[in-house]
Design an enzyme around this catalytic site. Structure first.
Site, PDB file in Angstrom:
ATOM      1  N   ASN A   1       0.428  -5.366 -53.666  1.00  0.00           N
ATOM      2  CA  ASN A   1       1.195  -6.749 -53.540  1.00  0.00           C
ATOM      3  C   ASN A   1       2.625  -6.737 -52.709  1.00  0.00           C
ATOM      4  OD1 ASN A   1       1.876 -10.249 -53.938  1.00  0.00           O
ATOM      5  ND2 ASN A   1       3.034  -8.586 -55.564  1.00  0.00           N
TER       6      ASN A   1
ATOM      7  N   GLY B   1       4.287  -5.181 -57.497  1.00  0.00           N
ATOM      8  CA  GLY B   1       5.556  -6.328 -57.551  1.00  0.00           C
ATOM      9  C   GLY B   1       4.639  -7.458 -58.493  1.00  0.00           C
ATOM     10  N   ALA B   2       4.835  -7.437 -59.362  1.00  0.00           N
ATOM     11  CA  ALA B   2       4.033  -8.140 -60.583  1.00  0.00           C
ATOM     12  C   ALA B   2       4.994  -8.520 -61.739  1.00  0.00           C
ATOM     13  CB  ALA B   2       3.256  -7.313 -61.389  1.00  0.00           C
ATOM     14  N   SER B   3       6.138  -8.714 -60.712  1.00  0.00           N
ATOM     15  CA  SER B   3       7.527  -8.821 -61.416  1.00  0.00           C
ATOM     16  C   SER B   3       8.259 -10.943 -61.484  1.00  0.00           C
ATOM     17  CB  SER B   3       8.458  -8.514 -61.768  1.00  0.00           C
ATOM     18  OG  SER B   3       9.182  -7.967 -60.313  1.00  0.00           O
ATOM     19  N   ARG B   4       7.807 -10.553 -60.113  1.00  0.00           N
ATOM     20  CA  ARG B   4       7.975 -12.106 -60.177  1.00  0.00           C
ATOM     21  C   ARG B   4       7.050 -12.644 -58.477  1.00  0.00           C
ATOM     22  NH1 ARG B   4      11.553 -10.803 -55.639  1.00  0.00           N
ATOM     23  NH2 ARG B   4      12.353  -8.493 -55.949  1.00  0.00           N
TER      24      ARG B   4
ATOM     25  N   TYR C   1       8.510  -5.359 -40.592  1.00  0.00           N
ATOM     26  CA  TYR C   1       7.624  -5.837 -41.266  1.00  0.00           C
ATOM     27  C   TYR C   1       5.564  -6.020 -41.180  1.00  0.00           C
ATOM     28  CZ  TYR C   1       6.139  -9.521 -44.506  1.00  0.00           C
ATOM     29  OH  TYR C   1       5.277 -10.727 -45.453  1.00  0.00           O
ATOM     30  N   VAL C   2       5.881  -6.712 -39.816  1.00  0.00           N
ATOM     31  CA  VAL C   2       4.561  -7.061 -38.959  1.00  0.00           C
ATOM     32  C   VAL C   2       4.235  -6.269 -38.807  1.00  0.00           C
ATOM     33  CG1 VAL C   2       3.391  -8.065 -36.894  1.00  0.00           C
ATOM     34  CG2 VAL C   2       5.692  -9.228 -38.100  1.00  0.00           C
TER      35      VAL C   2
ATOM     36  N   ILE D   1       4.416 -19.231 -48.602  1.00  0.00           N
ATOM     37  CA  ILE D   1       4.073 -19.527 -50.242  1.00  0.00           C
ATOM     38  C   ILE D   1       5.797 -19.386 -50.620  1.00  0.00           C
ATOM     39  CG2 ILE D   1       3.164 -17.859 -52.199  1.00  0.00           C
ATOM     40  CD1 ILE D   1       1.234 -19.157 -49.594  1.00  0.00           C
TER      41      ILE D   1
HETATM   42  P1  NAP Z   1       8.981 -11.369 -54.143  1.00  0.00           P
HETATM   43  O1  NAP Z   1       9.149 -12.766 -54.860  1.00  0.00           O
HETATM   44  O2  NAP Z   1      10.340 -10.503 -52.987  1.00  0.00           O
HETATM   45  O3  NAP Z   1       8.518  -9.890 -54.640  1.00  0.00           O
HETATM   46  C1  NAP Z   1       8.325  -9.043 -54.053  1.00  0.00           C
HETATM   47  C2  NAP Z   1       7.861  -8.176 -55.811  1.00  0.00           C
HETATM   48  O4  NAP Z   1       7.914  -6.483 -55.076  1.00  0.00           O
HETATM   49  C3  NAP Z   1       8.891  -8.005 -57.030  1.00  0.00           C
HETATM   50  O5  NAP Z   1       8.120  -7.324 -58.259  1.00  0.00           O
HETATM   51  C4  NAP Z   1       9.495  -6.882 -56.582  1.00  0.00           C
HETATM   52  O6  NAP Z   1       9.485  -6.037 -57.905  1.00  0.00           O
HETATM   53  C5  NAP Z   1       8.486  -6.003 -55.462  1.00  0.00           C
HETATM   54  N1  NAP Z   1       9.243  -4.457 -55.114  1.00  0.00           N
HETATM   55  C6  NAP Z   1       9.599  -4.860 -53.661  1.00  0.00           C
HETATM   56  N2  NAP Z   1      10.417  -4.216 -53.772  1.00  0.00           N
HETATM   57  C7  NAP Z   1       9.744  -2.529 -54.213  1.00  0.00           C
HETATM   58  C8  NAP Z   1       9.877  -1.164 -54.220  1.00  0.00           C
HETATM   59  N3  NAP Z   1       9.738  -0.658 -54.104  1.00  0.00           N
HETATM   60  N4  NAP Z   1       8.452  -0.537 -55.277  1.00  0.00           N
HETATM   61  C9  NAP Z   1       8.294  -1.655 -56.565  1.00  0.00           C
HETATM   62  N5  NAP Z   1       7.976  -2.652 -56.579  1.00  0.00           N
HETATM   63  C10 NAP Z   1       9.157  -3.597 -55.348  1.00  0.00           C
HETATM   64  O7  NAP Z   1       7.933 -11.422 -52.636  1.00  0.00           O
HETATM   65  P2  NAP Z   1       6.358 -12.394 -52.121  1.00  0.00           P
HETATM   66  O8  NAP Z   1       7.227 -13.461 -52.045  1.00  0.00           O
HETATM   67  O9  NAP Z   1       5.342 -12.613 -53.944  1.00  0.00           O
HETATM   68  O10 NAP Z   1       5.285 -11.784 -52.066  1.00  0.00           O
HETATM   69  C11 NAP Z   1       4.195 -10.949 -52.502  1.00  0.00           C
HETATM   70  C12 NAP Z   1       3.717  -9.816 -51.475  1.00  0.00           C
HETATM   71  O11 NAP Z   1       2.756 -11.213 -50.267  1.00  0.00           O
HETATM   72  C13 NAP Z   1       4.049  -9.095 -50.097  1.00  0.00           C
HETATM   73  O12 NAP Z   1       4.039  -7.376 -49.808  1.00  0.00           O
HETATM   74  C14 NAP Z   1       5.164 -10.274 -49.260  1.00  0.00           C
HETATM   75  O13 NAP Z   1       4.523  -9.580 -47.648  1.00  0.00           O
HETATM   76  C15 NAP Z   1       3.506 -10.655 -49.025  1.00  0.00           C
HETATM   77  N6  NAP Z   1       3.762 -11.859 -48.377  1.00  0.00           N
HETATM   78  C16 NAP Z   1       4.243 -13.301 -48.888  1.00  0.00           C
HETATM   79  C17 NAP Z   1       4.125 -14.080 -48.230  1.00  0.00           C
HETATM   80  C18 NAP Z   1       5.733 -15.211 -48.706  1.00  0.00           C
HETATM   81  O14 NAP Z   1       5.355 -17.041 -47.819  1.00  0.00           O
HETATM   82  N7  NAP Z   1       5.854 -14.959 -49.760  1.00  0.00           N
HETATM   83  C19 NAP Z   1       3.861 -14.441 -47.073  1.00  0.00           C
HETATM   84  C20 NAP Z   1       3.091 -13.759 -46.816  1.00  0.00           C
HETATM   85  C21 NAP Z   1       2.848 -12.716 -47.789  1.00  0.00           C
HETATM   86  P3  NAP Z   1      11.317  -5.493 -57.925  1.00  0.00           P
HETATM   87  O15 NAP Z   1      12.528  -5.601 -57.300  1.00  0.00           O
HETATM   88  O16 NAP Z   1      11.837  -5.229 -59.065  1.00  0.00           O
HETATM   89  O17 NAP Z   1      10.855  -4.208 -57.432  1.00  0.00           O
END
Ligand code: NAP
Length: 244
Positions: free
Chosen positions: A87, A10-13, A152-153, A185
């Site tokens: 991630n 999930g390193a693209s963003r 998700y939880v 976040i």
């Molecule tokens: P995000 O902006 O939605 O980014 C998600 C990343 O995961 C993207 O790079 C996406 O890239 C990749 N991804 C999604 N499905 C995938 C798949 N099937 N295979 C490979 N890559 C996949 O999410 P984020 O907010 O940065 O969250 C990152 C992590 O932190 C997640 O596990 C999330 O549950 C956790 N988290 C986030 C928060 C928050 O408030 N943001 C809070 C608690 C935990 P592609 O779409 O290109 O595959």
């Protein structure tokens, strides 16, 4: 500092990209993995522009075959993976009463099974090197529950259990396994929430601000470092105090 190779899913963003940037800034070679190759290439260009070493690797965490093949390719291109940041994560929210089985299982498949299989894929190499770091990005809701997110939880609570189990299984090989539980976040994942929900969240965060991807990335860089070598099976809360 010993230069290591890190694979970040999930390193693209969002949080994943920030983690990759912080690991690259710490001098590690990073393999950026996600589904969207264009976005990965952009991320790699940004890291290289800052003097880091970055490779890209398409992966779909929802597919066991893709995970196996992608990790094989990543190791062939970058060498043994010393640091894995699990991630990537998805949400498909809805109240349990009406949640479709497919929406429950697909979130578990990507967030939990995907992370397990990625860890399994890098384990042999880490064991051989007798050094490794596995860092699982769980969530505050995996600790406290959250109405509307049973899938998700469950996946995030499962990741915490997986972390503690892998920590016990791998400790004798010099591999540490830890989890980070981010609070709210600011990323694409949370951008979709209404202002009303955001306002409510802000009221329960003692530090009175939402977290940034860099807040998580700093903890990842620490847990990946030599200095964190005596920490394993730990759940590190990076949530502004919203759950203690
Ligand atoms: P995000 O902006 O939605 O980014 C998600 C990343 O995961 C993207 O790079 C996406 O890239 C990749 N991804 C999604 N499905 C995938 C798949 N099937 N295979 C490979 N890559 C996949 O999410 P984020 O907010 O940065 O969250 C990152 C992590 O932190 C997640 O596990 C999330 O549950 C956790 N988290 C986030 C928060 C928050 O408030 N943001 C809070 C608690 C935990 P592609 O779409 O290109 O595959």
């Amino acid at each position: 500092m010993t230069k290591r190779t890190a694979l970040v899913t999930g390193a693209s963003r969002g949080i994943g990209l920030a983690c990759a940037k912080s690991l690259a800034a710490a001098g590690h070679k990073v393999v950026l993995a996600a589904r969207n190759l264009d976005k990965l290439e952009h991320a790699a260009v940004a890291i290289r522009a800052e003097g880091g070493e970055a490779l890209v690797q398409p992966i779909d965490l929802a597919s066991p075959e893709s995970i196996q093949e992608s990790i094989k390719q990543a190791i062939a291109a970058a060498g043994p993976i010393h640091i894995l940041v699990n991630n990537a994560g998805v949400t498909k929210d809805g109240l349990s009463m009406r949640m479709k089985l497919e929406d429950f299982t697909s979130v578990i498949q990507t967030n939990l099974t995907g992370a397990f299989l990625a860890a399994q894929g890098v384990m042999p190499g880490m064991m051989k090197e007798r050094w490794g770091r596995i860092i699982n990005i769980a969530s505050v809701v995996g600790e406290m529950g959250n109405a509307g997110q049973a899938n998700y939880v469950s996946s995030k609570a499962g990741l915490i259990g997986l972390t503690k189990t892998l920590a016990q299984e791998l400790a004798s090989r010099g591999i540490t396994v830890n989890a980070i539980t981010p609070g709210f976040i600011e990323t694409d994942m949370t951008a979709v929430l209404t202002d009303e929900v955001k306002e409510k969240m802000l009221n329960v965060i003692p530090l009175k601000r939402f977290g940034k991807a860099e807040d998580i990335a700093a903890s990842v860089a620490f847990l990946a470092s030599e200095g964190a070598g005596y920490i394993t099976g730990h759940v590190l809360r990076v949530n502004g105090g919203m759950y203690l």
